[in-house]
Design a protein around this motif. Structure first.
Motif, PDB file in Angstrom:
ATOM      1  N   LEU A 166     -46.304 -31.656-125.384  1.00  0.00           N
ATOM      2  CA  LEU A 166     -44.998 -32.278-125.320  1.00  0.00           C
ATOM      3  C   LEU A 166     -44.071 -31.435-124.448  1.00  0.00           C
ATOM      4  O   LEU A 166     -44.191 -30.210-124.389  1.00  0.00           O
ATOM      5  CB  LEU A 166     -44.368 -32.397-126.708  1.00  0.00           C
TER       6      LEU A 166
ATOM      7  N   VAL B  91     -48.360 -29.768-129.821  1.00  0.00           N
ATOM      8  CA  VAL B  91     -47.857 -30.226-131.113  1.00  0.00           C
ATOM      9  C   VAL B  91     -48.909 -31.115-131.768  1.00  0.00           C
ATOM     10  O   VAL B  91     -49.409 -32.064-131.148  1.00  0.00           O
ATOM     11  CB  VAL B  91     -46.545 -31.034-130.951  1.00  0.00           C
TER      12      VAL B  91
ATOM     13  N   ARG C 156     -55.764 -38.530-132.358  1.00  0.00           N
ATOM     14  CA  ARG C 156     -54.351 -38.714-132.034  1.00  0.00           C
ATOM     15  C   ARG C 156     -54.031 -40.186-131.786  1.00  0.00           C
ATOM     16  O   ARG C 156     -53.030 -40.711-132.272  1.00  0.00           O
ATOM     17  CB  ARG C 156     -53.987 -37.883-130.795  1.00  0.00           C
TER      18      ARG C 156
ATOM     19  N   LEU D  18     -45.786 -34.327-134.985  1.00  0.00           N
ATOM     20  CA  LEU D  18     -45.000 -35.208-134.123  1.00  0.00           C
ATOM     21  C   LEU D  18     -44.457 -36.399-134.896  1.00  0.00           C
ATOM     22  O   LEU D  18     -43.288 -36.768-134.771  1.00  0.00           O
ATOM     23  CB  LEU D  18     -45.860 -35.693-132.955  1.00  0.00           C
TER      24      LEU D  18
ATOM     25  N   LEU E 224     -39.060 -34.426-131.999  1.00  0.00           N
ATOM     26  CA  LEU E 224     -39.699 -33.292-131.332  1.00  0.00           C
ATOM     27  C   LEU E 224     -39.577 -33.345-129.822  1.00  0.00           C
ATOM     28  O   LEU E 224     -39.727 -32.327-129.151  1.00  0.00           O
ATOM     29  CB  LEU E 224     -41.186 -33.223-131.713  1.00  0.00           C
ATOM     30  N   ASP E 225     -39.297 -34.517-129.260  1.00  0.00           N
ATOM     31  CA  ASP E 225     -39.090 -34.601-127.823  1.00  0.00           C
ATOM     32  C   ASP E 225     -37.727 -34.070-127.426  1.00  0.00           C
ATOM     33  O   ASP E 225     -37.458 -33.858-126.254  1.00  0.00           O
ATOM     34  CB  ASP E 225     -39.219 -36.051-127.337  1.00  0.00           C
TER      35      ASP E 225
ATOM     36  N   TYR F 256     -50.453 -37.398-123.872  1.00  0.00           N
ATOM     37  CA  TYR F 256     -50.303 -36.681-125.144  1.00  0.00           C
ATOM     38  C   TYR F 256     -51.590 -36.785-125.966  1.00  0.00           C
ATOM     39  O   TYR F 256     -52.060 -35.783-126.539  1.00  0.00           O
ATOM     40  CB  TYR F 256     -49.128 -37.213-125.956  1.00  0.00           C
TER      41      TYR F 256
END
Length: 254
Positions: free
Chosen positions: A166, A230, A135, A235, A241-242, A160
């Motif tokens: 999220l 997610v 990530r 993302l 997406l937030d 994250y």
């Protein structure tokens, strides 16, 4: 690790660790992910980008980017083309002269409440180190959106990377324990109806601290119900997406 100290030596670092260092006389901490070979990936801001331009926070929070002049780059980091957003730095540049601390995952409720300062631990479990590094490296290439001190800061980035979680509702704070503590402190002081039930200073302090502790606990990413997992590719493909509306649609599909 103990109640008061999360401090570690560089030799103790492991790839995938969430680390942090205090800034401005312990006013706040800067967070990142150690990926190995002496490198840290972290989310930084440019001047005036925390919640807008020209806010009071500009005067007390400086950018956590490595402070090297363009004509004299760090010998370990090299001549970095980017000094804000998601960047990679050596451990020394990340620390910026501060001490090294390890953020703890999967702590007990008792330990979480004992660590009264937010931004040092969470009840949430960490994913395997290889997922964490994937990530962080993916976001280094693709970014992590616009910096926001309450909803999308360096601690939010690191959490994250460690969990893939999220927030899917439009609330005042994201995943950051530092931001949650600040909001909890303000709420405990001005909003607690229980403060009128005592007139003694000791009683008032106990009630206020109790409200602060409860607010911190219910805001922790490990107990909140308004979060979902997610994939980092998803993302990046959907930067909104937030936003609660998009996140709720995804949660329903799952």
């Amino acid at each position: 690790m103990g109640v008061f100290f999360n401090k570690i030596d560089k030799e103790q670092l492991k790839p995938g660790d969430h680390i942090y260092s205090w800034r401005q006389a312990y006013l706040y901490a800067h967070h990142g992910i150690y990926i190995g070979e002496g490198k840290v990936i972290h989310f930084t801001r440019g001047a005036g980008q925390e919640i807008g331009t020209g806010t009071f926070l500009d005067r007390i929070i400086f950018s956590a980017s490595p402070a090297h002049p363009a004509d004299n780059p760090c010998p370990r980091c090299g001549d970095s083309p980017r000094l804000d957003g998601v960047i990679s730095s050596c451990v020394d540049c990340f620390l910026s002269g501060g001490d090294l601390y390890l953020f703890e995952y999967g702590v007990s409720h008792a330990l979480f409440l004992a660590k009264a300062r937010g931004g040092t631990c969470t009840l949430a479990k960490s994913d395997p180190p290889e997922d964490v590094r994937h990530r962080a490296k993916f976001l280094l290439e693709n970014g992590f959106g616009v910096y926001h001190v309450f909803k999308n800061n360096c601690e939010d980035f690191a959490i994250y990377c460690k969990t893939g979680l999220l927030v899917n509702t439009s609330i005042s704070v994201g995943r950051s324990g530092q931001a949650a503590s600040l909001v909890a402190a303000a709420s405990a002081v001005v909003s607690s109806p229980l403060r009128f039930l005592t007139t003694s200073f000791g009683g008032l302090a106990a009630v206020t601290y109790g409200m602060y502790s409860v607010s911190r606990l219910v805001s922790d990413i490990g107990v909140r119900r308004d979060v979902h997992k997610v994939a980092v590719e998803e993302l990046v493909a959907n930067p909104s997406l937030d936003d609660s509306s998009v996140a709720n649609d995804i949660a329903k599909e799952e």
